[in-house]
Design a protein around this motif. Structure first.
Motif, PDB file in Angstrom:
ATOM      1  N   VAL A   4      36.274  47.830  42.708  1.00 53.29           N
ATOM      2  CA  VAL A   4      37.554  48.537  42.663  1.00 53.29           C
ATOM      3  C   VAL A   4      38.710  47.551  42.799  1.00 53.29           C
ATOM      4  O   VAL A   4      39.774  47.733  42.215  1.00 53.29           O
ATOM      5  CB  VAL A   4      37.617  49.617  43.770  1.00 53.29           C
ATOM      6  CG1 VAL A   4      39.004  50.202  43.906  1.00 53.29           C
ATOM      7  CG2 VAL A   4      36.609  50.719  43.479  1.00 53.29           C
ATOM      8  N   GLN A   5      38.495  46.466  43.537  1.00 48.82           N
ATOM      9  CA  GLN A   5      39.524  45.442  43.717  1.00 48.82           C
ATOM     10  C   GLN A   5      39.581  44.462  42.548  1.00 48.82           C
ATOM     11  O   GLN A   5      40.350  43.510  42.580  1.00 48.82           O
ATOM     12  CB  GLN A   5      39.265  44.680  45.017  1.00 48.82           C
ATOM     13  CG  GLN A   5      39.366  45.541  46.257  1.00 48.82           C
ATOM     14  CD  GLN A   5      38.959  44.776  47.503  1.00 48.82           C
ATOM     15  OE1 GLN A   5      39.466  43.697  47.767  1.00 48.82           O
ATOM     16  NE2 GLN A   5      38.045  45.343  48.269  1.00 48.82           N
ATOM     17  N   GLY A   6      38.725  44.676  41.535  1.00 50.17           N
ATOM     18  CA  GLY A   6      38.771  43.847  40.338  1.00 50.17           C
ATOM     19  C   GLY A   6      37.819  42.664  40.327  1.00 50.17           C
ATOM     20  O   GLY A   6      37.879  41.829  39.427  1.00 50.17           O
ATOM     21  N   PHE A   7      36.929  42.558  41.302  1.00 46.84           N
ATOM     22  CA  PHE A   7      35.988  41.449  41.348  1.00 46.84           C
ATOM     23  C   PHE A   7      34.754  41.755  40.498  1.00 46.84           C
ATOM     24  O   PHE A   7      34.368  42.905  40.331  1.00 46.84           O
ATOM     25  CB  PHE A   7      35.536  41.182  42.789  1.00 46.84           C
ATOM     26  CG  PHE A   7      36.613  40.639  43.675  1.00 46.84           C
ATOM     27  CD1 PHE A   7      36.964  39.300  43.618  1.00 46.84           C
ATOM     28  CD2 PHE A   7      37.280  41.468  44.559  1.00 46.84           C
ATOM     29  CE1 PHE A   7      37.959  38.799  44.437  1.00 46.84           C
ATOM     30  CE2 PHE A   7      38.282  40.979  45.377  1.00 46.84           C
ATOM     31  CZ  PHE A   7      38.624  39.641  45.319  1.00 46.84           C
ATOM     32  N   ASP A   8      34.134  40.701  39.983  1.00 49.92           N
ATOM     33  CA  ASP A   8      32.852  40.817  39.292  1.00 49.92           C
ATOM     34  C   ASP A   8      31.772  40.832  40.365  1.00 49.92           C
ATOM     35  O   ASP A   8      31.222  39.803  40.722  1.00 49.92           O
ATOM     36  CB  ASP A   8      32.652  39.653  38.324  1.00 49.92           C
ATOM     37  CG  ASP A   8      31.302  39.695  37.622  1.00 49.92           C
ATOM     38  OD1 ASP A   8      30.693  40.782  37.572  1.00 49.92           O
ATOM     39  OD2 ASP A   8      30.867  38.637  37.141  1.00 49.92           O
ATOM     40  N   ALA A   9      31.518  42.015  40.925  1.00 49.41           N
ATOM     41  CA  ALA A   9      30.619  42.158  42.073  1.00 49.41           C
ATOM     42  C   ALA A   9      29.326  42.848  41.661  1.00 49.41           C
ATOM     43  O   ALA A   9      29.352  43.836  40.928  1.00 49.41           O
ATOM     44  CB  ALA A   9      31.309  42.953  43.176  1.00 49.41           C
ATOM     45  N   ASN A  43      31.199  36.944  41.372  1.00 50.37           N
ATOM     46  CA  ASN A  43      31.287  35.833  40.416  1.00 50.37           C
ATOM     47  C   ASN A  43      30.094  34.894  40.543  1.00 50.37           C
ATOM     48  O   ASN A  43      30.242  33.678  40.590  1.00 50.37           O
ATOM     49  CB  ASN A  43      32.601  35.068  40.590  1.00 50.37           C
ATOM     50  CG  ASN A  43      33.811  35.946  40.359  1.00 50.37           C
ATOM     51  OD1 ASN A  43      33.772  36.866  39.555  1.00 50.37           O
ATOM     52  ND2 ASN A  43      34.879  35.681  41.083  1.00 50.37           N
ATOM     53  N   ASP A  44      28.899  35.463  40.622  1.00 52.07           N
ATOM     54  CA  ASP A  44      27.628  34.730  40.722  1.00 52.07           C
ATOM     55  C   ASP A  44      27.474  33.927  42.014  1.00 52.07           C
ATOM     56  O   ASP A  44      26.614  33.062  42.104  1.00 52.07           O
ATOM     57  CB  ASP A  44      27.425  33.802  39.515  1.00 52.07           C
ATOM     58  CG  ASP A  44      27.220  34.580  38.233  1.00 52.07           C
ATOM     59  OD1 ASP A  44      26.544  35.632  38.289  1.00 52.07           O
ATOM     60  OD2 ASP A  44      27.731  34.152  37.181  1.00 52.07           O
TER      61      ASP A  44
END
Length: 149
Positions: A4-9, A43-44
């Motif tokens: 929701v915060q825009g991270f690639d999670a 982000n990996d």
């Protein structure tokens, strides 16, 4: 919440199995419970490990679903009941070697530890969880609303 915060999670299953319930939790879950451990990755890069003790029926979760949904959504789907309350404590302590290895920190690094106990409306325990979090990669933001005067 990270997505929701825009991270690639993403989450990766480390363990999903039925186990003998740890003695401290037998009054909550009985003799058997489910253990769900998930590595939380942004982000990996691993940022946290979540370890949840759950009612025994949760051991039957499909791994693919358990990697995609938050714990509360999994519980609602399987139990057919909402979580209505939770108690949360946040502290810091050295991480166990297995945890620090999984999340990529130095052995015995001090980690943020969030402990959560959640309950169904019936009062039954839905989960006892610990989240071991790399402190340099995470920030807790809490808010409070004051009652109208």
């Amino acid at each position: 919440s990270l997505k929701v915060q825009g991270f690639d999670a993403t989450m990766r299953i480390v363990e999903l199995t039925a186990i003998d319930t740890p003695s401290a939790f037998i009054p909550l879950f009985g003799k058997k419970c489910a253990l769900l451990e998930r590595l939380h990755v942004v982000n990996d890069e691993p940022i946290a490990l979540g370890r949840s003790f759950l009612p025994a029926f949760m051991a039957e979760l499909e791994r693919e679903i358990a990697e995609q949904q938050p714990t509360y959504a999994l519980l609602k789907d399987k139990a057919g009941a909402d979580i209505v309350s939770a108690e949360i404590a946040i502290g810091a302590r050295p991480g166990p070697p297995r945890v620090t290895s999984l999340i990529g920190t130095a052995e015995s690094a001090v980690l943020l530890v969030l402990e959560r106990s959640s309950y169904f409306e019936t009062g039954a325990c839905a989960e006892k969880s610990e989240f071991f979090i790399r402190p340099e990669r995470y920030q807790f933001v809490l808010g409070s609303r004051m009652p109208d005067r």
